[in-house]
Scaffold this active site. Structure first.
Site, PDB file in Angstrom:
ATOM      1  N   LYS A  68       0.848  -1.208   0.000  1.00 15.37           N
ATOM      2  CA  LYS A  68       0.000   0.000   0.000  1.00 15.37           C
ATOM      3  C   LYS A  68       0.875   1.246   0.000  1.00 15.37           C
ATOM      4  CE  LYS A  68      -4.004   1.837   2.600  1.00 15.37           C
ATOM      5  NZ  LYS A  68      -4.981   1.558   3.686  1.00 15.37           N
ATOM      6  N   SER A 143      -9.738   1.696   2.733  1.00 13.97           N
ATOM      7  CA  SER A 143      -8.856   2.459   1.892  1.00 13.97           C
ATOM      8  C   SER A 143      -7.761   1.624   1.207  1.00 13.97           C
ATOM      9  CB  SER A 143      -8.183   3.568   2.720  1.00 13.97           C
ATOM     10  OG  SER A 143      -7.382   3.021   3.745  1.00 13.97           O
ATOM     11  N   SER A 167     -10.192  -0.699   6.947  1.00  9.18           N
ATOM     12  CA  SER A 167      -9.616  -0.486   5.612  1.00  9.18           C
ATOM     13  C   SER A 167      -8.927  -1.667   4.958  1.00  9.18           C
ATOM     14  CB  SER A 167      -8.616   0.668   5.661  1.00  9.18           C
ATOM     15  OG  SER A 167      -9.282   1.863   5.417  1.00  9.18           O
TER      16      SER A 167
HETATM   17  N1  GLN Z   1     -13.750   3.701   6.323  1.00  6.52           N
HETATM   18  C1  GLN Z   1     -12.975   4.233   7.407  1.00  6.52           C
HETATM   19  C2  GLN Z   1     -12.716   5.701   7.149  1.00  6.52           C
HETATM   20  O1  GLN Z   1     -13.266   6.208   6.248  1.00  6.52           O
HETATM   21  C3  GLN Z   1     -11.761   3.402   7.582  1.00  6.52           C
HETATM   22  C4  GLN Z   1     -10.491   3.926   7.082  1.00  6.52           C
HETATM   23  C5  GLN Z   1      -9.328   3.059   7.450  1.00  6.52           C
HETATM   24  O2  GLN Z   1      -9.468   2.013   8.087  1.00  6.52           O
HETATM   25  N2  GLN Z   1      -8.127   3.526   7.128  1.00  6.52           N
HETATM   26  O3  GLN Z   1     -11.986   6.359   7.841  1.00  6.52           O
END
Ligand code: GLN
Length: 485
Positions: A68, A143, A167
């Site tokens: 990532k 993400s 994420s």
């Molecule tokens: N969906 C969550 C957010 O929008 C999770 C993001 C994450 O785990 N980095 O922040």
């Protein structure tokens, strides 16, 4: 048989026996990455020169992977998919990356993500939308979007991700693969671009549970560069024995019972039916499964508390993104103007909204009402779930109300504020609990997932339960249908 549906274990055996050559495998992965990049947009960077010359002395040696783009890679662009870092090349590796290299893993590219890790759609990256390999009209979640899509398309057998709210585990569910976030601190966060430090985890996306154990075994451990990191002197891989008879799981009635929903959609009904079917399979393995109840008011508070805490921490962590130390320099007459110009041009609207929330809840007059209350709610939830873990080995829940949503105009912040089912996986981040998503079948020919979360440092038990449940279904090593054609 193409390398694309092979597990890490199989690829390792084939490399060891000389049946396949590391550099041929790596070249094939790079050419597949390039071939499908225009369709799915997995990568910010593809390293066309990746090679491996070392011995095949480790399960990961000579096997291609992806990382990532919020994990620092020495000498290789690391942008966190943000315009503010579009030219940033770190001078050091994140500890997880360094450990992968020591194990002989071969990084073939950095994957697209929601900008700075905020978001759940894969639509906010500075290099564009990531498309779901099962259906290009759909998002792959976020993400860790590019990581999930690259693994689901078979480009690489595994990819590193990060998980602050879900994420890793949500995109894994939407892409029909495995996503594992270990106990908080088990993998060092050194070199991970911080989003919300108290919630951030490094983890992995794979196509089967065993591969997830193999990867984390190789990158886990205490690290002097991350004071929150911890050791677990146990091989997760070796702990996988499928001996799960007598284990106990619970599920939350308020999330899993269809009667809790007003006008449930067809997708939700089917998802919850599949969930119950998998519980029956777990029971057939000798696992005891019981329903528990948690106050709906408390469950509904998960998302707002998550938003308060994560935005507050992000506002503070990302205050170093000024264009002075990293990223393209802004213009203006004073330092303040230069920073303002950089941040105004650099961040997408979602990031700006989150910084507004973060700044608001951190203002002295608001702290007690918002930030501190969010911390209290976090504590209440963690206490409640820990009390369940006194009796149960884990919490088992569906990952979402259905398969990956269609991409549409306003998909930037795909978070429905009052939907407990869509946001409960943040429980794993609140408590630092080990949590894994595995595929749980199909709704409308699209994959959905099931999630198992257990107590801190009980990763081996959680993985073993997931491993046993995985073996009752046929989704191990699956890749997206569009790519098998
Ligand atoms: N969906 C969550 C957010 O929008 C999770 C993001 C994450 O785990 N980095 O922040």
């Amino acid at each position: 048989m193409s390398y694309k549906t092979k597990s890490i274990e199989t690829l390792h055996e084939e490399l060891k026996s000389g049946q396949i050559k590391a550099n041929e495998l790596i070249q094939e992965a790079i050419s597949e990455a390039k071939k499908y990049q225009k369709d799915y947009n997995f990568f910010v960077t593809i390293d066309e020169n990746a090679t491996y010359e070392g011995p095949i002395d480790n399960m990961l040696a000579g096997i291609p992977c992806a990382i990532k783009d919020n994990l620092s890679t020495k000498g290789m662009l690391s942008t966190a998919s943000s315009n503010t870092l579009k030219d940033y090349i770190p001078i050091f590796d994140a500890t997880a990356v360094e450990k992968l290299k020591e194990a002989g893993a071969v990084n073939i590219g950095k994957t697209v993500m929601d900008e700075l890790g905020m978001g759940s759609t894969g639509t906010t990256a500075h290099t564009g939308i990531v498309y779901n390999p099962w259906d290009r009209k759909r998002m792959c979640g976020g993400s860790s979007s590019g990581s999930a899509a690259a693994v689901a398309a078979g480009i690489v057998p595994y990819a590193l991700g990060s998980d602050t709210g879900d994420s890793i585990r949500k995109p894994a569910a939407y892409c029909g693969i495995v996503g594992y976030k270990p106990t908080y601190g088990l993998v060092s966060r050194f070199g991970l671009f911080a989003f919300a430090s108290s919630l951030d985890h490094v983890g992995v996306l794979t196509r089967n549970v065993k591969d997830a154990a193999i990867v984390i075994d190789n990158i886990k451990g205490q690290d002097e560069k991350d004071m929150t990191s911890i050791n677990l002197d146990q091989s997760l891989y070796q702990a996988l024995d499928k001996k799960v008879a007598g284990k106990k799981l619970c599920y939350i009635k308020e999330i899993c019972n269809i009667d809790e929903y007003e006008n449930p959609s067809k997708e939700l009904k089917e998802s919850l039916t599949l969930f119950q079917k998998t519980l029956d399979k777990a029971k057939a393995l000798g696992i005891k499964v019981e329903e528990v109840s948690i106050d709906k008011t408390l469950l509904s508070a998960i998302f707002p508390s998550y938003l308060c805490i994560s935005c507050a921490e992000a506002t503070s962590n990302d205050s170093n993104l000024t264009g002075i130390l990293f990223g393209p320099r802004g213009t203006g007459k004073s330092v303040n103007q230069i920073m303002k110009d950089h941040r105004t041009k650099g961040f997408s609207p979602l990031i700006k909204r989150r910084f507004v929330i973060g700044s608001y809840v951190l203002q002295q007059e608001n702290q007690e009402k918002y930030f501190k209350n969010a911390q209290r709610i976090r504590r209440l939830i963690v206490n409640k779930v820990n009390s369940l873990f006194e009796k149960y080995d884990g919490l088992i829940l569906p990952c979402s109300a259905g398969p990956a949503p269609l991409l549409n105009q306003d998909n930037e912040e795909q978070i429905s504020t009052n939907d407990i089912l869509e946001n409960h996986m943040a429980i794993g981040n609140f408590g630092g609990f080990p949590s894994i998503t595995i595929p749980n079948g199909f709704v409308n020919d699209l994959p959905i997932g099931i999630n198992i979360t257990g107590k801190v440092l009980d990763d081996a038990n959680v993985l073993n339960i997931a491993y046993a449940i995985e073996s009752t279904m046929n989704y191990k090593n699956q890749i997206a249908k569009e790519n098998t054609k």
